[in-house]
Motif scaffolding. Sequence first.
Motif, PDB file in Angstrom:
ATOM      1  N   LYS A   1       0.961  -1.285   0.309  1.00 58.88           N
ATOM      2  CA  LYS A   1       0.355   0.094  -0.104  1.00 58.88           C
ATOM      3  C   LYS A   1       1.029   1.079  -0.578  1.00 58.88           C
ATOM      4  N   GLU A   2       2.253   1.048   0.954  1.00 62.71           N
ATOM      5  CA  GLU A   2       2.559   2.351   1.076  1.00 62.71           C
ATOM      6  C   GLU A   2       3.150   2.843  -0.670  1.00 62.71           C
ATOM      7  N   MET A   3       4.032   1.714  -1.497  1.00 70.89           N
ATOM      8  CA  MET A   3       4.031   2.254  -2.733  1.00 70.89           C
ATOM      9  C   MET A   3       2.732   2.542  -3.607  1.00 70.89           C
TER      10      MET A   3
ATOM     11  N   LEU B   1     -16.242   4.030 -14.572  1.00 77.04           N
ATOM     12  CA  LEU B   1     -17.794   4.427 -15.397  1.00 77.04           C
ATOM     13  C   LEU B   1     -18.179   4.067 -13.419  1.00 77.04           C
ATOM     14  N   ASP B   2     -18.335   2.444 -13.491  1.00 75.89           N
ATOM     15  CA  ASP B   2     -18.790   1.296 -12.236  1.00 75.89           C
ATOM     16  C   ASP B   2     -18.377   1.718 -10.988  1.00 75.89           C
ATOM     17  N   GLN B   3     -16.865   1.945 -10.357  1.00 81.03           N
ATOM     18  CA  GLN B   3     -16.668   2.182  -9.369  1.00 81.03           C
ATOM     19  C   GLN B   3     -15.910   3.265  -9.378  1.00 81.03           C
ATOM     20  N   ASP B   4     -15.725   3.963  -9.839  1.00 81.77           N
ATOM     21  CA  ASP B   4     -15.968   5.955  -9.966  1.00 81.77           C
ATOM     22  C   ASP B   4     -14.471   6.397  -9.410  1.00 81.77           C
ATOM     23  N   CYS B   5     -13.410   5.288  -9.243  1.00 82.42           N
ATOM     24  CA  CYS B   5     -11.884   5.397  -8.989  1.00 82.42           C
ATOM     25  C   CYS B   5     -11.226   7.081  -8.397  1.00 82.42           C
ATOM     26  N   PHE B   6     -11.653   7.950  -9.748  1.00 78.48           N
ATOM     27  CA  PHE B   6     -10.994   9.180  -9.471  1.00 78.48           C
ATOM     28  C   PHE B   6     -11.908  10.331  -9.241  1.00 78.48           C
ATOM     29  N   ALA B   7     -12.582   9.708  -8.534  1.00 76.12           N
ATOM     30  CA  ALA B   7     -14.156  10.946  -8.319  1.00 76.12           C
ATOM     31  C   ALA B   7     -14.134  11.723  -7.000  1.00 76.12           C
ATOM     32  N   GLU B   8     -13.684  11.211  -6.014  1.00 81.93           N
ATOM     33  CA  GLU B   8     -13.184  12.026  -4.620  1.00 81.93           C
ATOM     34  C   GLU B   8     -11.417  12.208  -4.929  1.00 81.93           C
ATOM     35  N   GLU B   9     -11.018  12.717  -4.328  1.00 86.27           N
ATOM     36  CA  GLU B   9      -9.718  14.130  -3.579  1.00 86.27           C
ATOM     37  C   GLU B   9      -8.710  12.528  -3.718  1.00 86.27           C
ATOM     38  N   GLU B  10      -9.347  11.997  -2.697  1.00 89.73           N
ATOM     39  CA  GLU B  10      -7.748  11.055  -2.452  1.00 89.73           C
ATOM     40  C   GLU B  10      -7.861   9.945  -3.954  1.00 89.73           C
ATOM     41  N   GLY B  11      -8.742   9.795  -4.404  1.00 83.69           N
ATOM     42  CA  GLY B  11      -8.863   8.919  -5.757  1.00 83.69           C
ATOM     43  C   GLY B  11      -8.115   9.282  -7.214  1.00 83.69           C
ATOM     44  N   TRP B  12      -7.958  10.110  -6.945  1.00 87.65           N
ATOM     45  CA  TRP B  12      -7.249  11.644  -8.286  1.00 87.65           C
ATOM     46  C   TRP B  12      -6.254  12.234  -8.147  1.00 87.65           C
ATOM     47  N   GLU B  13      -5.678  12.497  -6.232  1.00 87.37           N
ATOM     48  CA  GLU B  13      -4.060  12.658  -6.281  1.00 87.37           C
ATOM     49  C   GLU B  13      -3.678  11.160  -6.326  1.00 87.37           C
ATOM     50  N   THR B  14      -4.063  10.193  -6.548  1.00 89.69           N
ATOM     51  CA  THR B  14      -3.422   9.054  -6.163  1.00 89.69           C
ATOM     52  C   THR B  14      -2.615   8.717  -7.583  1.00 89.69           C
ATOM     53  N   LEU B  15      -4.104   9.256  -8.806  1.00 92.11           N
ATOM     54  CA  LEU B  15      -3.978   9.127 -10.288  1.00 92.11           C
ATOM     55  C   LEU B  15      -2.264  10.202 -10.528  1.00 92.11           C
ATOM     56  N   LEU B  16      -2.786  11.023  -9.510  1.00 89.05           N
ATOM     57  CA  LEU B  16      -1.593  11.985 -10.525  1.00 89.05           C
ATOM     58  C   LEU B  16      -0.450  11.609  -9.880  1.00 89.05           C
ATOM     59  N   GLN B  17       0.176  11.339  -9.146  1.00 89.09           N
ATOM     60  CA  GLN B  17       1.083   9.907  -8.406  1.00 89.09           C
ATOM     61  C   GLN B  17       1.730   9.563  -9.332  1.00 89.09           C
ATOM     62  N   LEU B  18       1.018   9.186 -10.247  1.00 82.58           N
ATOM     63  CA  LEU B  18       1.417   8.550 -11.779  1.00 82.58           C
ATOM     64  C   LEU B  18       2.393   8.656 -11.991  1.00 82.58           C
TER      65      LEU B  18
END
Length: 404
Positions: A184-186, A220-237
Amino acid sequence: MLAFYRRLYPYKSIFGWLNHEHAPTKRFTHREWAFTLPPDTYVRYQSFADAEDLKKQVCQLNPTRFEIGPVYSAKPRDRKTVRAANFTPQLRELVFDIDMTDYDEIRTCCSGADICKRCWAFIAAAVHILDHSIRDQFGYKHLLWVYSGRRGIHLWISDKEAMELTDEQRRALVGWLTVIQGGKEMRKKVNVRQGSKPLPPGIQMALEPLGPIFHELILLDQDCFAEEEGWETLLQLFPDPDVVRGLRAKWEVKPLSSEAKWEDVKNMTKAGKDQKTHDNIKAAMEDIVLQYTYPRLDAEVSKHRNHLLKAPFCVHPKTGRVCVPVDPSTIDRFRPERVPTVSQLLRELDEAGASAGGEAAAEHHSDWQKTSLKPYVDMLDRHVAALMDETRRAKRDAGPDRSW
């Protein structure tokens, strides 16, 4: 449980699956079995002469579960009578384990032991990709997928070449198939390319079918990047800080769906200031699709021949569900909550007995045919028939000499 073991467990089918022939061979007689007994006793290095011998011991012990290990150079029950150097694993199905808890950081509908129709789609995607990858890249044909009884799935590969793999070969094969690595830390868990260079061919092949899965499941279904925590994780990639700053500035202004955010990423790719930036963003997008949809394997399960794995048709102690085979071609329609439970099966058996006037067969060998367990045992029997056909052909081609 004892009634289930006596009347419903398909010992004959399990024997045929492990033995590959009708008459017992070392593939069965030298096979290790391990039993978990209540309250918390673990008994290893059991072995049996045939299906009836196995049934007798299971009914006597009444375990909460039992596991299957490798074929040893000597019968496991006799291991204390042989030198340690002469007691080594010889054959073992190549096995894989995929567990839903490995998806907790990206699924938004459930967590921990919970599972629903929506997050089962992660397992279904893993089955599709791994099944095709193994068949296409390694040529294996005899793949048995088995629902774990709660929140995961197991794969057993019984091809002769797979069973003969050494530990070193298994590690190499699993390493080739492992794409997601790190806890999880990575944040970035996909590191299978050098810079923005193309993906290895096998992984590139998997990327095409994963695209639609990523869109439907993640966006669509999980909408993983809708919340800030999700899209911040995305941006780190993303490796380019200018890209990250531009996307963050836009997404902080107003809420957007995951699909809309991914469109923004695509537009960034098109508007790349130079070819290198364009290539880096494109590579990062491919890695993100892999990170969110590629199978998450428990590699340690697959690397060693002496690893034990829960036997098909055991019962999960917490859900009561039977660990049944699953057809990979219909995995999208599979629903864990519809898998028969012990109480359900025994009720069906009672009802079948009542409708037959209370007559009971002396041996109970086919009682499972009277219950909703039948289609799952039939599925295993078809798998067994294919294994036995191949064994007969191999023996015919090889002549009379055989060691296993």
